[in-house]
Write a protein that holds these residues in place. Sequence first.
Motif, short mmCIF file in Angstrom:
data_model
loop_
_atom_site.label_atom_id
_atom_site.label_comp_id
_atom_site.label_asym_id
_atom_site.label_seq_id
_atom_site.Cartn_x
_atom_site.Cartn_y
_atom_site.Cartn_z
N LYS A 167 0.79 -1.15 0.05
CA LYS A 167 0.02 0.16 -0.18
C LYS A 167 0.94 1.02 0.12
CE LYS A 167 -4.03 2.08 2.31
NZ LYS A 167 -4.84 2.27 3.62
N ALA A 168 1.88 1.37 0.80
CA ALA A 168 2.72 2.30 0.95
C ALA A 168 3.39 2.70 -0.57
CB ALA A 168 3.76 2.26 1.85
N SER A 169 3.93 1.74 -1.16
CA SER A 169 4.58 1.77 -2.47
C SER A 169 3.52 2.32 -3.56
CB SER A 169 5.19 0.60 -3.03
OG SER A 169 6.16 0.24 -1.90
N LYS A 170 2.30 1.82 -3.45
CA LYS A 170 1.37 2.09 -4.29
C LYS A 170 1.02 3.76 -4.12
CE LYS A 170 -1.21 -2.00 -4.73
NZ LYS A 170 -2.54 -2.81 -4.66
N HIS A 171 0.84 4.06 -2.78
CA HIS A 171 0.74 5.56 -2.46
C HIS A 171 1.84 6.32 -2.99
CE1 HIS A 171 0.12 9.18 -0.01
NE2 HIS A 171 -1.11 8.98 -0.22
N ASP A 172 3.03 5.78 -3.21
CA ASP A 172 4.25 6.59 -3.63
C ASP A 172 4.06 6.81 -5.16
OD1 ASP A 172 7.16 7.65 -3.11
OD2 ASP A 172 7.61 5.70 -4.44
N ILE A 173 3.61 5.80 -5.91
CA ILE A 173 3.88 5.87 -7.19
C ILE A 173 2.80 6.66 -7.98
CG2 ILE A 173 2.64 3.71 -7.95
CD1 ILE A 173 5.22 3.02 -9.78
N LEU A 174 1.74 6.67 -7.29
CA LEU A 174 0.55 7.15 -8.03
C LEU A 174 0.76 8.72 -8.50
CD1 LEU A 174 -2.59 5.81 -5.84
CD2 LEU A 174 -2.52 5.68 -8.26
N PRO A 175 1.23 9.63 -7.63
CA PRO A 175 1.49 11.00 -8.20
C PRO A 175 2.14 10.83 -9.39
CG PRO A 175 1.57 11.01 -5.89
CD PRO A 175 1.69 9.31 -6.46
N TYR A 176 3.32 10.14 -9.72
CA TYR A 176 4.04 9.88 -10.74
C TYR A 176 3.26 9.56 -11.87
CZ TYR A 176 7.97 10.64 -7.70
OH TYR A 176 9.02 11.01 -6.69
N LEU A 177 2.48 8.59 -11.72
CA LEU A 177 1.56 8.30 -12.65
C LEU A 177 0.59 9.33 -13.47
CD1 LEU A 177 0.80 4.43 -11.94
CD2 LEU A 177 2.30 5.37 -13.53
N GLU A 178 0.10 10.26 -12.30
CA GLU A 178 -0.75 11.15 -12.57
C GLU A 178 -0.01 12.26 -13.40
OE1 GLU A 178 -3.72 12.01 -9.16
OE2 GLU A 178 -1.84 12.29 -8.69
#
Length: 360
Positions: A167-178
């Motif tokens: 979950k922490a890694s997903k939260h970290d990568i989402l802004p970059y995908l946006e």
Amino acid sequence: MSEKKSISARFRCAFPGFGLDVDLTLPGTGITALFGHSGCGKTTVLRCMAGLHRAEGAMTVLDEHWQSADTFLPVHKRPLAYVFQETHLFPHLTVRKNLEFGYRRIPATDRQIGFDEAVNWLGLGGHLDRMPAGLSGGERQRVAIARALLTSPRLLLMDEPMSALDKASKHDILPYLERLRDALAIPIVYVSHSTAEVARLADHLVVMEDGKVLASGPTRETLARMDNPFRLEDDAGVLVEGTIRELDQRWHLARFEFDGGSLWLRRDNGMKIGDRVRIQLLSRDISLALEENPDQSIQNLVPATIDRIEPDVTPGVSIVRLLAGPTPVMSRLTTRAVDQLALEPGQQVWMQIKSVALAD
């Protein structure tokens, strides 16, 4: 959508116990999400697009014909990049060398994305001299995405790139995908079975089941339809886009204004007044009242009009579709509550929204 600005893909193929039959017209920019339960055919569609599986049909990407009755470009001749669930980085090479591996094989005249540009987009400036073994799961996936972009593809395919992350890694990568969604001119087809990812990232949504397309269209409108599988999920909800208009320092809240009202949500550290954000309103978090009642713990009270009421597949449960101004919202209620309140289309009610957060 014109052919030059869209992707068309028509595939038919059969496997033991499963058949794929899809006919898609997708936007030529932004993120299109292929959504559905495991086994519905999402990855098969991606493999057909990549040329990894030769299905009957046709495919045109922007103005290029990749497949037709008499044409089939093999995967190595299709100008695409494919990001898998696992990163498949070269373990003996630094991050920089991993990124340069594909970049150096593209002639300088054909490069659409610069090395420094991809590094900045994915936040990799401080990791270039590190080895893959020393990176977190989210960092490795960001390297894999940057490496894919540096091949200057005309189409980026992503097969559940966050499914192996915590979950922490997903939260970290989402802004970059946006950031990629907003900055890239390259269309992205993104496979997911997470409604949260879809709500946060996708501009266009394709809902699949048993190898067929159930719904396809802009994410906001498709999520709000009464006849798709989203309403059957525990995290079913609609996507609402709006603007941060106020930051409350005392209570660590932000006032989110949308076309139909405003809501208070938990404040994010990087949030600024004027930011455009997306939220997901979950149907399970919305109750209805006939009159406004401010004397309660629920702080978000929004007037709305009932649009439709339909039975859910769960016995004794109904789905109520409401309109807050022009914005559609869904509420999941017991059928007994619908009857006791005598709810009906056209009726004015108050939505009591228990929880609001950024789509993540």
